[in-house]
Design an enzyme around this catalytic site. Structure first.
Site, PDB file in Angstrom:
ATOM      1  N   ALA A  64      -5.320  -6.860 -15.540  1.00 33.58           N
ATOM      2  CA  ALA A  64      -4.057  -7.330 -15.794  1.00 33.58           C
ATOM      3  C   ALA A  64      -3.208  -6.317 -16.403  1.00 33.58           C
ATOM      4  O   ALA A  64      -2.338  -6.464 -17.249  1.00 33.58           O
ATOM      5  CB  ALA A  64      -3.862  -8.658 -16.465  1.00 33.58           C
TER       6      ALA A  64
ATOM      7  N   LYS B  47       3.218  14.220  -4.910  1.00 34.80           N
ATOM      8  CA  LYS B  47       3.632  12.950  -4.131  1.00 34.80           C
ATOM      9  C   LYS B  47       4.879  13.454  -3.067  1.00 34.80           C
ATOM     10  O   LYS B  47       4.668  13.117  -2.029  1.00 34.80           O
ATOM     11  CB  LYS B  47       4.472  12.311  -5.188  1.00 34.80           C
ATOM     12  CG  LYS B  47       4.578  10.655  -5.071  1.00 34.80           C
ATOM     13  CD  LYS B  47       3.001  10.234  -5.030  1.00 34.80           C
ATOM     14  CE  LYS B  47       3.287   8.622  -4.590  1.00 34.80           C
ATOM     15  NZ  LYS B  47       1.767   8.259  -5.206  1.00 34.80           N
TER      16      LYS B  47
ATOM     17  N   ASP C 293       3.564   7.850 -12.325  1.00 36.41           N
ATOM     18  CA  ASP C 293       2.556   7.893 -13.402  1.00 36.41           C
ATOM     19  C   ASP C 293       3.078   7.796 -14.747  1.00 36.41           C
ATOM     20  O   ASP C 293       2.591   8.550 -15.720  1.00 36.41           O
ATOM     21  CB  ASP C 293       1.529   9.329 -13.188  1.00 36.41           C
ATOM     22  CG  ASP C 293       0.661   9.061 -11.947  1.00 36.41           C
ATOM     23  OD1 ASP C 293       0.531   7.995 -11.450  1.00 36.41           O
ATOM     24  OD2 ASP C 293       0.074  10.105 -11.521  1.00 36.41           O
TER      25      ASP C 293
ATOM     26  N   TYR D   8      -3.692  15.569  -2.792  1.00 38.58           N
ATOM     27  CA  TYR D   8      -3.306  14.536  -3.800  1.00 38.58           C
ATOM     28  C   TYR D   8      -4.545  13.926  -4.527  1.00 38.58           C
ATOM     29  O   TYR D   8      -5.580  14.618  -4.405  1.00 38.58           O
ATOM     30  CB  TYR D   8      -2.375  13.452  -3.159  1.00 38.58           C
ATOM     31  CG  TYR D   8      -1.442  12.534  -4.041  1.00 38.58           C
ATOM     32  CD1 TYR D   8      -0.439  13.252  -4.844  1.00 38.58           C
ATOM     33  CD2 TYR D   8      -1.783  11.360  -4.311  1.00 38.58           C
ATOM     34  CE1 TYR D   8       0.188  12.422  -5.838  1.00 38.58           C
ATOM     35  CE2 TYR D   8      -1.024  10.428  -5.271  1.00 38.58           C
ATOM     36  CZ  TYR D   8      -0.132  11.016  -6.020  1.00 38.58           C
ATOM     37  OH  TYR D   8       0.326  10.401  -6.811  1.00 38.58           O
TER      38      TYR D   8
END
Length: 570
Positions: free
Chosen positions: A318, A190, A262, A116
């Site tokens: 952010a 994953k 993603d 990964y």
């Protein structure tokens, strides 16, 4: 029967698992050796070789799984680069899944960065040129009517799937848009971690590449590219495609959790919010990252003694991840006595344009709730830290070195145990190195990072730096959802997962890590799974009775061991 023990529909597949754990198959000879779920290589017994027409197709020696594992580990170690190690492991997975997962499980701490992040990103970049055996399904926005047909071609029935990981590959691990190869590679990677870390049955999962095109000009002009050769589709057509995928997946596999991976910031949060109250669904980039940072924060609270309701949190970066973390920190403050508005007001988000304020016209929808009143004043990181006097500084900016000595010393002058989490990765994008944070605060900083860091010694104390690695949390969360057959993934279940992770360490000892190490992810995942399943039951979200959740978790976990293989009628 527990979810992990439901058997595939034998009539629709070339092999099926029996009640005693053995397999029966219609495959023979070379066909059988090409099936990675059944292939045992030199471990096939003499009786199996005769029955399955393998005589003469294998060397005469009969080896154990232990002997095979030692050999493939030596072959793995002989690979000269991390990328070639990834290629080797993928080849092994294509040949023999049991041996692959046994090797990965035995050396998970060493191999996790290979299968990964970060090495999988480099493998994704060469996906079309190194294209080998396809894994999972490839769904094209140019053929939305083919979604159900693609799933049906797997030969899986409605009770045969526990987990589906899908990606449209717009924001792959810091390398951006990598089209169909990114979606396929990241979803398969994953799922490999889900299986190795939490024992989720690899025969009961589906990786999905959602091919909506790509804006990567290098891929569009590469003759070897195997995906759709057009720009990335957006707007209503994109939303209709996602809805068609969700509709088909939930109808055909009603017990499966849908994991999003993603997706770009314009879609990730919007998709999750659209479906989160309707189906069992989870976004690791937002919810997993938020929960593991919350786990580290809960440990920090134990050390500092400052409760969540009294925290002042500056989020530097952010974006989707930063605001996703802010959401869970806000929820934790609400559980500690604040109302929604009070908790929101204790978070200061900073992005490229500085402190986000409500008079800005370029805010994303998910940033708006955290925007500060314009009259409060704006400013960059140093100015905000000096004015706000935060107790926690969170870095998700990928701006290397942004947490300068001046910023950190200003923060530390106003709080006894400053909490500083520079979790951007890889290392060249981290906001500050932990050794500097320890030195600048004379050992007072409580630190967690997004990358592995060696222990640091300062004034005769050795500080173990916890890594906010999502693999500590999401595999166990998924396992807990599977065991409980939860109708959805709630905020309470995420909180339970975070508390379970935090409960595995004692952060009050001098220099202790705020998070457990990744040495025994199976134990961590089992602990998290029990907590998640129990919380699902408390919230009446479980669709199965939890009589003994500890045992039910153990019974559901798949283990890489060879099963007897017997012939059945073709």
């Amino acid at each position: 029967m527990s979810p992990g023990n439901r058997k595939p529909d034998a009539a629709r597949r070339a092999f099926s698992e029996q009640e005693d754990g053995s397999y029966t198959t219609s495959l023979r000879g070379l066909e059988l050796l090409r099936e990675p779920m059944l292939n045992k290589g030199t471990a096939f017994t003499a009786e199996e070789r005769a029955e399955l027409l393998l005589d003469g197709l294998l060397p005469p020696v009969i080896e154990s799984l232990d002997e095979q594992t030692r050999r493939v580990y030596a072959q793995y170690r002989a690979q000269p680069t991390d990328l070639l190690k990834n290629v080797y492991l993928e080849g092994l997975r294509d040949r023999n899944e049991t041996l692959y997962y046994r090797l990965l499980g035995d050396h998970l701490r060493e191999m996790l960065p290979i299968v990964y992040d970060p090495t999988v990103a480099r493998a994704i970049e060469t996906y079309s040129h190194e294209y080998r055996r396809p894994r999972g399904v490839f769904l094209s926005i140019d053929d939305p009517g083919g979604i159900e047909r693609a799933f049906a071609n797997l030969g899986l029935g409605p009770d045969d799937v526990d987990l589906i990981v899908a990606s449209d590959a717009e924001e792959i691990l810091g390398i951006g848009d990598w089209g169909v190869g990114g979606g396929a590679g990241i979803a398969a990677g994953k799922l490999a971690v889900y299986t190795a870390a939490a024992g989720i049955d690899p025969d009961r999962v589906i990786p999905v590449a959602l091919d909506v095109g790509t804006d990567n000009e290098g891929l569009l002009n590469d003759p070897a590219y195997v995906g759709n050769r057009h720009s990335r589709v957006r707007g209503k057509r994109y939303d209709d495609f996602i809805d068609a995928y969700v509709t088909a997946a939930t109808r055909m596999f009603p017990g499966a959790m849908l994991h999003w991976e993603d997706f770009g910031p314009s879609n990730a949060r919007r998709i999750l919010e659209r479906y989160t109250d309707r189906i069992s669904t989870f976004n690791d980039d937002m919810q997993g990252t938020g929960a593991i940072v919350l786990a580290a924060m809960l440990s920090a609270v134990k050390v500092s003694g400052l409760p969540m309701r009294d925290q002042r949190i500056v989020v530097f970066g952010a974006g989707t991840a930063g605001i996703g973390i802010a959401d869970q920190l806000r929820d934790a403050m609400m559980r500690d006595g604040l109302d929604h508005d009070e908790a929101t007001r204790r978070i200061w988000p900073i992005d490229r344009q500085g402190l986000l304020t409500d008079d800005m016209d370029d805010l994303r929808d998910f940033q708006i709730p955290y925007a500060r009143p314009a009259g409060e004043g704006g400013g960059g990181l140093a100015e905000v830290v000096a004015r706000v006097k935060p107790t926690m500084l969170l870095g998700t900016s990928t701006a290397h070195g942004a947490f300068t000595e001046k910023v950190v010393r200003t923060m530390a002058a106003n709080v006894e145990r400053p909490v500083v989490f520079p979790i951007s990765n890889p290392t060249e994008r981290i906001e500050a190195m932990p050794g500097d944070l320890i030195r600048w605060t004379d050992g007072r900083a409580l630190v967690a990072t997004g990358v592995p860091i060696d222990p640091i010694t300062h004034n005769s104390i050795t500080y173990v730096i916890g890594q906010a690695n999502n693999a500590l949390l999401y595999p166990g969360l998924g396992l807990g959802v599977i065991v409980s057959r939860a109708r959805r993934v709630s905020r309470g279940m995420l909180q339970a997962a975070a508390e379970a992770v935090a409960g595995l360490v004692d952060p009050t000892l001098p220099g202790s890590s705020l998070l457990p190490q990744v040495d025994n992810l199976r134990e961590i995942s089992a602990t998290v799974a029990v907590a998640v399943a129990e919380q699902a039951a408390r919230e009446h979200l479980a669709r199965t009775e939890l009589r003994d959740p500890v045992q039910q978790v153990q019974d559901t976990m798949w283990h890489p061991r060879y099963r007897p293989v017997r012939a059945r009628e073709r």
